[in-house]
Design a protein around this motif. Structure first.
Motif, PDB file in Angstrom:
ATOM      1  N   LEU A  58       0.902  -0.963  -0.128  1.00 19.61           N
ATOM      2  CA  LEU A  58       0.083  -0.212  -0.029  1.00 19.61           C
ATOM      3  C   LEU A  58       0.878   1.080   0.041  1.00 19.61           C
ATOM      4  O   LEU A  58       1.920   1.312   0.390  1.00 19.61           O
ATOM      5  CB  LEU A  58      -0.880   0.021   1.310  1.00 19.61           C
ATOM      6  CG  LEU A  58      -2.185  -0.689   1.244  1.00 19.61           C
ATOM      7  CD1 LEU A  58      -2.687  -0.673   2.853  1.00 19.61           C
ATOM      8  CD2 LEU A  58      -2.945  -0.402   0.384  1.00 19.61           C
ATOM      9  N   ARG A  59       0.151   2.309  -0.669  1.00 19.34           N
ATOM     10  CA  ARG A  59       1.056   3.585  -0.588  1.00 19.34           C
ATOM     11  C   ARG A  59       0.804   4.161   0.977  1.00 19.34           C
ATOM     12  O   ARG A  59      -0.331   3.550   1.652  1.00 19.34           O
ATOM     13  CB  ARG A  59       0.312   4.587  -1.403  1.00 19.34           C
ATOM     14  CG  ARG A  59       0.847   5.767  -1.661  1.00 19.34           C
ATOM     15  CD  ARG A  59       0.299   6.823  -2.643  1.00 19.34           C
ATOM     16  NE  ARG A  59       1.128   7.897  -2.760  1.00 19.34           N
ATOM     17  CZ  ARG A  59       1.778   8.342  -3.989  1.00 19.34           C
ATOM     18  NH1 ARG A  59       1.578   7.593  -4.785  1.00 19.34           N
ATOM     19  NH2 ARG A  59       2.407   9.424  -3.753  1.00 19.34           N
ATOM     20  N   SER A  61       0.522   6.820   2.516  1.00 19.85           N
ATOM     21  CA  SER A  61      -0.696   7.525   2.724  1.00 19.85           C
ATOM     22  C   SER A  61      -1.912   6.888   2.981  1.00 19.85           C
ATOM     23  O   SER A  61      -2.911   7.099   3.904  1.00 19.85           O
ATOM     24  CB  SER A  61      -0.516   9.069   1.717  1.00 19.85           C
ATOM     25  OG  SER A  61      -0.761   8.230   0.536  1.00 19.85           O
ATOM     26  N   THR A  62      -2.101   5.802   1.910  1.00 18.05           N
ATOM     27  CA  THR A  62      -3.197   4.975   2.221  1.00 18.05           C
ATOM     28  C   THR A  62      -3.405   4.328   3.239  1.00 18.05           C
ATOM     29  O   THR A  62      -4.486   4.036   4.031  1.00 18.05           O
ATOM     30  CB  THR A  62      -3.425   4.288   1.075  1.00 18.05           C
ATOM     31  OG1 THR A  62      -3.369   5.211  -0.225  1.00 18.05           O
ATOM     32  CG2 THR A  62      -4.662   3.264   0.996  1.00 18.05           C
ATOM     33  N   ASP A  65      -4.225   6.478   6.237  1.00 20.63           N
ATOM     34  CA  ASP A  65      -5.714   6.607   6.149  1.00 20.63           C
ATOM     35  C   ASP A  65      -6.292   5.531   6.560  1.00 20.63           C
ATOM     36  O   ASP A  65      -7.424   5.605   7.677  1.00 20.63           O
ATOM     37  CB  ASP A  65      -6.060   7.323   4.777  1.00 20.63           C
ATOM     38  CG  ASP A  65      -5.610   8.707   4.572  1.00 20.63           C
ATOM     39  OD1 ASP A  65      -5.266   9.395   5.466  1.00 20.63           O
ATOM     40  OD2 ASP A  65      -5.573   8.991   3.305  1.00 20.63           O
ATOM     41  N   ASN A  66      -6.260   4.427   6.240  1.00 21.88           N
ATOM     42  CA  ASN A  66      -6.822   3.300   6.571  1.00 21.88           C
ATOM     43  C   ASN A  66      -6.641   2.796   8.041  1.00 21.88           C
ATOM     44  O   ASN A  66      -7.654   2.072   8.652  1.00 21.88           O
ATOM     45  CB  ASN A  66      -6.607   1.964   5.534  1.00 21.88           C
ATOM     46  CG  ASN A  66      -6.952   2.038   4.273  1.00 21.88           C
ATOM     47  OD1 ASN A  66      -7.607   2.965   3.962  1.00 21.88           O
ATOM     48  ND2 ASN A  66      -6.458   1.344   3.250  1.00 21.88           N
ATOM     49  N   ARG A 153     -12.577   8.826   5.408  1.00 20.81           N
ATOM     50  CA  ARG A 153     -11.079   8.515   5.700  1.00 20.81           C
ATOM     51  C   ARG A 153     -10.833   6.950   5.740  1.00 20.81           C
ATOM     52  O   ARG A 153      -9.719   6.577   5.555  1.00 20.81           O
ATOM     53  CB  ARG A 153     -10.739   9.284   6.882  1.00 20.81           C
ATOM     54  CG  ARG A 153      -9.243   9.313   7.103  1.00 20.81           C
ATOM     55  CD  ARG A 153      -8.557  10.256   7.946  1.00 20.81           C
ATOM     56  NE  ARG A 153      -7.412  10.127   8.390  1.00 20.81           N
ATOM     57  CZ  ARG A 153      -6.876   9.979   9.513  1.00 20.81           C
ATOM     58  NH1 ARG A 153      -7.700  10.311  10.691  1.00 20.81           N
ATOM     59  NH2 ARG A 153      -5.723   9.626   9.803  1.00 20.81           N
ATOM     60  N   TRP A 154     -11.828   6.394   5.893  1.00 17.55           N
ATOM     61  CA  TRP A 154     -11.729   5.094   6.617  1.00 17.55           C
ATOM     62  C   TRP A 154     -12.831   3.788   5.409  1.00 17.55           C
ATOM     63  O   TRP A 154     -13.780   4.347   6.040  1.00 17.55           O
ATOM     64  CB  TRP A 154     -11.606   4.800   7.877  1.00 17.55           C
ATOM     65  CG  TRP A 154     -11.593   3.420   8.436  1.00 17.55           C
ATOM     66  CD1 TRP A 154     -10.135   2.626   8.235  1.00 17.55           C
ATOM     67  CD2 TRP A 154     -12.193   2.438   9.049  1.00 17.55           C
ATOM     68  NE1 TRP A 154     -10.305   1.220   8.731  1.00 17.55           N
ATOM     69  CE2 TRP A 154     -11.461   1.035   9.468  1.00 17.55           C
ATOM     70  CE3 TRP A 154     -13.814   2.521   9.519  1.00 17.55           C
ATOM     71  CZ2 TRP A 154     -12.189   0.131   9.987  1.00 17.55           C
ATOM     72  CZ3 TRP A 154     -14.318   1.341   9.999  1.00 17.55           C
ATOM     73  CH2 TRP A 154     -13.520   0.391  10.327  1.00 17.55           C
ATOM     74  N   THR A 160      -8.720  -2.173   1.846  1.00 15.55           N
ATOM     75  CA  THR A 160      -7.932  -1.600   2.246  1.00 15.55           C
ATOM     76  C   THR A 160      -7.579  -0.327   0.969  1.00 15.55           C
ATOM     77  O   THR A 160      -6.498   0.374   1.564  1.00 15.55           O
ATOM     78  CB  THR A 160      -6.627  -2.429   2.432  1.00 15.55           C
ATOM     79  OG1 THR A 160      -6.407  -3.264   1.232  1.00 15.55           O
ATOM     80  CG2 THR A 160      -6.980  -3.559   3.586  1.00 15.55           C
ATOM     81  N   GLY A 161      -8.259  -0.330   0.037  1.00 15.70           N
ATOM     82  CA  GLY A 161      -7.721   0.617  -0.930  1.00 15.70           C
ATOM     83  C   GLY A 161      -6.989  -0.047  -1.969  1.00 15.70           C
ATOM     84  O   GLY A 161      -6.133  -0.832  -1.902  1.00 15.70           O
ATOM     85  N   GLN A 164      -1.425   2.119  -5.699  1.00 16.62           N
ATOM     86  CA  GLN A 164      -1.108   2.839  -6.828  1.00 16.62           C
ATOM     87  C   GLN A 164      -0.256   2.126  -7.781  1.00 16.62           C
ATOM     88  O   GLN A 164       0.272   1.111  -7.445  1.00 16.62           O
ATOM     89  CB  GLN A 164      -0.440   4.287  -6.576  1.00 16.62           C
ATOM     90  CG  GLN A 164      -1.101   5.036  -5.557  1.00 16.62           C
ATOM     91  CD  GLN A 164      -2.088   5.703  -6.004  1.00 16.62           C
ATOM     92  OE1 GLN A 164      -2.173   6.020  -7.181  1.00 16.62           O
ATOM     93  NE2 GLN A 164      -3.240   5.816  -5.172  1.00 16.62           N
TER      94      GLN A 164
END
Length: 181
Positions: A58-59, A61-62, A65-66, A153-154, A160-161, A164
């Protein structure tokens, strides 16, 4: 001057019960994680989120946020996870300021070793004392609080998003994640 909206007796009982319950649950889970696997709950959660992501990456920043974490707090935690060999950081080819966190095989092994004790503790402290209806009500109330306190935000679904875009040679094969509690 604004009027103070004092809690009525029922709200006061609810607040105190919520406060006591969350403190007791978090203390029990944190103690178990520390004793059984030598990692704090926060690190376990980060490992789980990475294990669920495509390519176990994951990035940063992600991931922050998660995990509902600040970027600086996450960076500190990932540095500790890197020291253990559980996570590897890499830079983003398209954004010099961006970075990725990737769960290593050693991190996956640590997560798999920690998961059974963690899940059993969560089950014993949260789910076993509650009926199915109470579990459902707890989830609904918790989701409402999260939606009000951290809108957008979550992800509520456990997703988990998306990772990228990365070069194919930088993407690890997907792994099955241990059950997160």
């Amino acid at each position: 001057m604004e009027h103070t909206r004092w809690l009525d007796d029922d709200e006061q009982r609810t607040w105190r019960a919520f406060l006591s319950a969350t403190r007791l649950v978090f203390d029990r889970v944190e103690r178990q994680m520390s004793q059984d696997s030598g990692m704090p709950q926060t690190y376990y959660e980060l490992l789980v989120r990475l294990s669920e992501a495509p390519g176990r990456t994951l990035r940063m920043s992600t991931l922050a946020d998660n995990a509902l974490s600040s970027r600086s707090r996450l960076s500190h935690a990932v540095a500790r996870l890197e020291e253990n060999g559980w996570v590897r950081r890499s830079t983003c080819a398209t954004d010099r300021r961006g970075a990725f966190a990737e769960l290593t095989d050693e991190g996956m092994a640590a997560l798999e070793a920690a998961a059974p004790g963690h899940v059993e503790t969560v089950r014993a402290t949260v789910f076993d004392p509650l009926t199915r209806a109470q579990q459902h009500a707890l989830r609904e109330a918790s989701e409402a609080l999260v939606a009000a306190l951290a809108p957008g935000r979550w992800p509520m679904s456990g997703d988990t998003g998306a990772v990228q875009a990365r070069a194919p040679e930088q993407t690890a094969p997907e792994q099955t994640a241990p059950e997160q509690a």
